[in-house]
Design an enzyme around this catalytic site. Structure first.
Site, short mmCIF file in Angstrom:
data_model
loop_
_atom_site.label_atom_id
_atom_site.label_comp_id
_atom_site.label_asym_id
_atom_site.label_seq_id
_atom_site.Cartn_x
_atom_site.Cartn_y
_atom_site.Cartn_z
CG ASP A 139 -2.36 -0.40 0.81
OD1 ASP A 139 -2.61 -0.66 -0.45
OD2 ASP A 139 -3.38 -0.12 1.72
CG ASP A 441 -9.65 -8.45 12.39
OD1 ASP A 441 -10.41 -7.51 12.72
OD2 ASP A 441 -8.73 -8.90 13.00
#
Length: 728
Positions: A139, A441
């Site tokens: 990223d 998550d």
């Protein structure tokens, strides 16, 4: 003839019986405590010995503690353990393909060499190479990371044959070469000679990364870049093929929300569908290397088990860390979570996704949208405008997908990795990893559970994955604040487990998810119980029953019951008395800092005052901090916003203890003030390291006088004012 099972589940009956017996006894005690509090409110005002406000504050604290305790018991309702039989798996040519997703964001906080070691350990998994594909998401768009991937690919062509030839268990180069003992291959012929050669190659690989001149370390504005590495034949290695390795740096623009790690994973989900489209995906943090090459086969024992495979979304392995000290003063290994709570959820409908170390079924991430028909327009509204990606939804993995011809057409993967692709789609909402929380998550796992998917927890004796834990107080609290902010946010939005999930999953499973979202509320009772009883002790206001009162036994039993149950659970999971004390200590420290700040941050995000933020955890090793950690010394070189509350509260408790002892001796109030005096002593004793950091230690990890002196003086002034007001 019925085939032998690939996995079995075993209910831990002894632990189950003990848990439920404790639930019964502790529930009775809590009920009596609450009865004592409520009955006080109905007494005539002239008979009340205490001021109403502090009594109500303590009562509210006990209600919150009871609420969180009730939620926590769902984890202990039906704990199970599992066994797997990888030797019963079908032949390699019949195993399904696996894509490995690894995410990195900032090479300054996530050292490139460590990231490449994770990549190499994934490439070397004990799985058919032609069915293994490794994707690294960068990223930061760092030239150093890209260079590291290229060099890792070159080294892997020597490393993988070496691991295969000698059947190594430890296939992370850094861990292998730093191990105190050699791996299994030391009995083989030519092993030592080959090891020395491969070590030379590894040292050269390290030097290449170390000496690389960085022209762009980190950027929030860069185009997409995808580079594919594939070599079907390795020169000089018989019958050893290489997995696919793909570097992906998605497009980033400051004007577009990139959705943190969830956004990176969703890009990998789309890009990989064009290149390999494996039915199963392993997600790894960049510092969580594969410690045992058999994890993929272990996971397939569940995914290919006909009894559970149809509804199974993912297999979660525990997070384990190689740099944990003996007593783990910061509880960085999250002992309770991965040794008790996830086993408890496994006995219900399965644990939540834990960020890393899980094998997930690709189709589960597409929600129910992919099965709603073949209407292209409807599918494009959900999945985006890529025809190639839409076709991949119904296309199985084939070797043709990873042929060289595909790489000549990288335009489609670049399009899928662009900033604009997700605009107007269901990505992050009904498709892929969820964008509604910085803890993607937890929320993704929760939504999967609510959509009818299950999960399992696999905890082999040898850790399958090993990572680097935070080992200084500042990073621990920063990391935890981010977690708790995201978790508490999920308890206040439309995905609240006590409303959204009750009609979709079982009540015990909903309570488990609710505990995960609401346990940051510990900050409220901890702040209250660390100040109100002490201040009332100073002014002679009793908040608890006298020693001679029958309810004294009830309060004592409730307190001891909670502590002894925690001690028992630490013991059965291999912990020590010191470990139990450390967990009590860090729980208090976190409750008055990151629990509080996490809740405040979530509330500010909700009302729009502050936007959600994500900062990668610092993985750079500091030698001085590591030495302090290994010596079980708390490193108080943390932000003032974290240290100041600890100093203030310990000052309150010490001052009130001195004043309380004086009052007890002078006034003879020991009978009615004993519990408050005991609470004060308990808090001072458990938090002794703060006193040590204030008054005794001289090393760099001590509490700075620039913080200690003004905070202590300000606290003492406020105490004096309170004392004077109490005497008016």
């Amino acid at each position: 003839m019925e085939s032998l099972p690939l996995s079995t589940a075993h209910v831990q009956n002894h632990l189950l019986i003990m848990n439920r017996l404790h639930m019964l006894l502790h529930s009775i005690a809590i009920t009596l405590v609450l009865y004592y509090r409520v009955s006080f409110l109905f007494q005539p005002s002239e008979t009340r010995e205490s001021n109403l406000l502090p009594w109500l504050l303590v009562f509210a604290s006990e209600l919150i503690l009871s609420f969180i305790w009730i939620l926590d018991q769902a984890f202990r309702w039906r704990p199970i353990s599992r066994s797997v039989f990888p030797e019963r798996l079908p032949d390699d040519d019949k195993l399904p393909a696996i894509d490995v997703f690894i995410c990195t964001a900032d090479p300054t906080k996530e050292p490139t060499l460590d990231v490449m070691n994770t990549v190499l350990s994934a490439i070397a998994l004990d799985y058919p190479p032609h069915k293994l594909n490794v994707y690294l998401s960068d990223d930061g768009g760092s030239s150093l990371t890209l260079h590291g991937v290229r060099e890792a690919w070159k080294f892997a062509q020597r490393w993988l044959p070496f691991c295969t030839k000698y059947k190594l268990k430890n296939r992370c180069p850094k861990a292998y070469f730093s191990a105190l003992e050699d791996d299994d291959g030391h009995f083989a012929r030519n092993y030592i000679e080959d090891k020395l050669k491969i070590k030379e190659k590894y040292e050269a690989f390290k030097e290449e990364i170390k000496t690389f001149r960085i022209d762009k370390a980190f950027s929030r504005d860069h185009p997409s870049l995808i580079e594919v590495m594939q070599e079907n034949i390795i020169e000089g290695a018989d019958n050893v093929k290489m997995p696919l390795l793909v570097y992906v740096s998605r497009e980033k623009k400051p004007s577009h929300h990139h959705h943190f790690k969830a956004g990176a994973l969703n890009v990998l989900l789309r890009v990989s569908s064009m290149m390999s489209n494996s039915p199963y995906i392993l997600v790894l943090d960049c510092d969580m290397f594969c410690n045992d090459p058999t994890s993929a086969r272990y996971a397939m024992c569940f995914h290919l088990d006909p009894k559970i495979s149809s509804s199974l979304a993912f297999v979660q392995f525990p997070q384990t860390f190689y740099n944990i000290s003996k007593n783990d003063i910061y509880d960085s290994q999250l002992r309770s979570l991965f040794t008790l709570q996830w086993q408890g959820m496994d006995g219900l409908e399965g644990p939540v996704i834990s960020g890393t170390g899980f094998y997930i079924k690709r189709v589960s991430l597409y929600g129910n949208l992919a099965s709603k028909g073949t209407d292209m327009l409807q599918l494009k509204e959900s999945f985006g405008s890529s025809n190639e990606f839409i076709r991949s939804l119904s296309q199985n993995y084939t070797s043709d997908l990873v042929s060289g011809q595909k790489y000549a057409l990288l335009g489609e993967p670049h399009f899928l990795a662009s900033c604009n692709y997700e605009i107007g789609t269901k990505w992050g909402q009904e498709v892929g990893f969820s964008y509604d929380s910085v803890v993607e998550d937890y929320l993704t796992g929760y939504i999967l559970n609510c959509n009818g998917w299950t999960s399992v927890f696999c905890d082999p004796s040898r850790p399958q994955f090993l990572g680097s834990a935070t080992t200084n107080l500042n990073d621990v609290i920063i990391q935890s604040t981010r977690w708790y902010s995201g978790l508490f946010e999920n308890g206040t939005n439309r995905y609240c487990p006590l409303t959204y999930g009750l009609s979709r999953i079982s009540l015990p499973q909903s309570l488990c998810f609710a505990w995960l979202t609401y346990f940051p509320l510990y900050c409220l009772p901890l702040w209250c119980l660390a100040t109100i009883p002490q201040l009332c002790l100073l002014n002679g206001i009793p908040l608890y029953p006298k020693i001679s009162d029958p309810f004294f036994t009830v309060f004592s039993f409730t307190f001891l019951s909670a502590l002894l149950k925690h001690l028992f659970e630490v013991h059965i999971t291999g912990g020590t008395l010191q470990k139990w004390i450390n967990e009590q200590r860090i729980w208090m420290m976190k409750s008055v800092t990151c629990h509080l700040y996490g809740c405040l941050d979530a509330l500010l995000n909700k009302i729009g005052i502050r936007e959600a933020r994500f900062f990668p955890t610092n993985k750079l090793e500091d030698v001085e901090q590591t030495v302090l950690y290994q010596m079980d010394k708390y490193d108080f070189q943390a932000s003032n916003i974290f240290v100041a509350p600890m100093v203030a509260l310990i000052t309150v408790n010490i001052s009130c203890f001195i004043g309380g002892v004086y009052r007890v001796l002078m006034m003879g109030d020991c009978d009615k003030m004993f519990i408050q005096l005991f609470i004060t002593v308990f808090i001072i004793t458990v938090n002794y390291p703060i006193i040590e950091g204030l008054l005794i230690r001289k090393d760099k990890g001590r509490i700075s006088k620039l913080v200690a002196i003004p905070v202590t003086l300000a606290t003492l002034v406020l105490l004096s004012v309170f004392k004077l007001l109490g005497n008016v």
